[in-house]
Design an enzyme around this catalytic site. Structure first.
Site, short mmCIF file in Angstrom:
data_model
loop_
_atom_site.label_atom_id
_atom_site.label_comp_id
_atom_site.label_asym_id
_atom_site.label_seq_id
_atom_site.Cartn_x
_atom_site.Cartn_y
_atom_site.Cartn_z
N HIS A 137 0.78 -1.38 -0.05
CA HIS A 137 0.10 -0.09 -0.07
C HIS A 137 0.76 1.23 0.08
CE1 HIS A 137 -3.33 -2.28 0.19
NE2 HIS A 137 -3.49 -2.41 1.32
N HIS A 210 -9.45 2.37 0.41
CA HIS A 210 -9.51 1.03 1.42
C HIS A 210 -10.67 1.20 2.46
CE1 HIS A 210 -7.80 -2.22 3.81
NE2 HIS A 210 -6.84 -2.16 2.69
N GLU A 348 -11.71 -3.39 -2.94
CA GLU A 348 -10.47 -2.36 -3.34
C GLU A 348 -10.43 -2.54 -5.00
OE1 GLU A 348 -6.98 -3.37 -0.70
OE2 GLU A 348 -8.58 -4.15 0.42
C1 GLA Z 1 -5.20 -5.07 2.16
C2 GLA Z 1 -4.53 -6.47 2.17
C3 GLA Z 1 -4.72 -7.10 3.49
C4 GLA Z 1 -4.33 -6.17 4.53
C5 GLA Z 1 -5.21 -5.02 4.72
C6 GLA Z 1 -4.85 -4.08 5.84
O1 GLA Z 1 -6.35 -5.22 1.87
O2 GLA Z 1 -4.99 -7.15 1.04
O3 GLA Z 1 -4.01 -8.40 3.53
O4 GLA Z 1 -3.03 -5.92 4.82
O5 GLA Z 1 -5.01 -4.40 3.33
O6 GLA Z 1 -4.82 -4.61 7.02
#
Ligand code: GLA
Length: 383
Positions: A137, A210, A348
């Protein structure tokens, strides 16, 4: 006397200006309100803001310029009652303390990049390994932790424009990247997110949002009885560090089949499935059946008790469905509610994870003379 009047007028003006900078309400031509209040200070003393977009039917979306974060979002149930349906914190302090990307804009590269390394035009780039051995991210200070410049936009539907320029080398990525994200609260109870970006050097990009949804309207509950449809005939199996193996696996005949609406609880605990085991539940990228760049329906979530329906439309080729598996009851959110295991789900919209290291995946490269442009819509209704 004249001088005194002048001084008073100047003082009055100054007072108005200073009030405007800390709390404003702006009505656009259509009586839509865009309100701005303080969201608290960052540790370095910078002020953050919280904007409220409200549409004519009564939906309210609050967005902060810190991380471009959607902080709260009210949606009606089948009795017409508006309740907050997303996880978040009461003030910026909660986000600074550390939350798993609640409501935030994610960039420059959403999802994982294996071992925090990729090669572009013959040059290897190294990113922070902020998720085990992988980069996740956008890095240690991704777009979820920066202060965006916010501009409310008047028009038929209230909107908030957020801009941010990531510097060449910021978080290890090449190129000065100018990003513009516009959140528009539509009349039909949909929040549209338009992403745009340009760069001055070849770079990689994968922007998303997110937000964790819980359609119960009670954030002190889990999302296991939500019914999900994903318009995706394949998904990306992952290794134990959640990096795609490269295979595009058909969903038919396994617990990843959401082509027809299904309760999350029906498959999420099926640890006989090696992929459920690897993800700790659903935490995978589904490849949309329709791979065109048009705005098409990617997912639908229905919560039977409240009757709330959330439809996700996107121009992106894939969607990460994450069921909040890492939430473990250690985060206190809005109104003192402790967010339990699987109390929110994320949808997402994005390109595939680790695309920079997987030449067969659709490209996430952005070149200087190109414009990155994607749109995602989250639309609420009742059934
Ligand atoms: C994303 C990832 C997850 C996790 C979340 C945050 O969606 O795919 O594995 O890391 O972010 O907790």
């Amino acid at each position: 006397m004249k001088k005194q009047v002048k001084t008073a007028a100047v003082l009055f003006l100054l007072a108005c200006v200073s009030m405007t900078s800390c709390n404003t309400s702006k009505k656009d031509n259509n009586n839509n309100m865009i309100e701005k209040v303080s969201f608290g200070k960052l540790p370095d003393g910078q002020e953050t803001e919280l904007y409220t977009l409200k549409n004519a039917s009564g939906m309210e979306v609050k967005i902060s310029n810190f991380g471009g974060t959607v902080v709260s979002w009210t949606a009606p149930n089948n009795k017409g009652v508006y309740e907050d349906v997303i996880l978040g914190c009461d003030s910026v302090a909660g986000y600074v303390k550390g939350v798993p990307y609640f409501g935030a804009l994610i960039g420059r590269f959403g999802n994982r990049i294996a071992n925090g390394k990729f090669t572009l035009e013959g040059k290897e780039y190294t990113l922070a390994q902020n998720n085990g051995v992988n980069a996740l991210h956008g890095g240690l200070k991704g777009f979820d932790k920066v202060l965006w410049t916010a501009t409310p936009i008047e028009g038929e539907e209230p909107a908030l424009k957020l801009t941010y320029t990531a510097k060449d080398g910021e978080e290890g990525y090449p190129g000065n990247l100018s990003v513009e994200v516009v959140y528009t609260l539509q009349k039909d109870n949909a929040l549209k997110i338009d992403y745009k970006a340009t760069t001055d050097k070849t770079t990689i990009i994968n922007l998303t949002n997110h937000t964790y949804f819980n359609l119960n309207g009670n954030l002190d509950s889990d999302i296991l009885e939500h019914e999900v449809t994903l318009n995706a005939d394949k998904f990306l199996p992952v290794d134990k560090t959640l990096i795609p193996t490269g295979e595009l696996k058909p969903v038919t005949g396994n617990v990843f089949d959401f082509l027809k609406s299904k309760k999350i609880s029906a498959g999420i605990n099926d640890t006989t499935d090696t992929q459920i085991k690897a993800g700790g539940g659903y935490d995978h990228c589904w490849v949309l059946t329709d791979s065109t760049k048009t705005l098409k329906s990617a997912a639908t979530v229905y919560e039977p008790k409240s009757g709330r329906v959330l439809e996700v439309l996107t121009t992106e080729p894939a969607i990460q469905f994450y069921a909040g598996n890492f939430l473990n009851g250690t985060i206190k959110g809005k109104n003192g509610i402790i967010y339990k295991h699987r109390s929110g789900l994320c949808l997402e919209t994005q390109h595939y994870p680790d695309s920079p290291n997987k030449p067969a995946f659709p490209s996430t490269v952005l070149k200087p003379n190109e414009t990155y442009q994607t749109t995602t819509v989250y639309k609420f209704s009742v059934k």
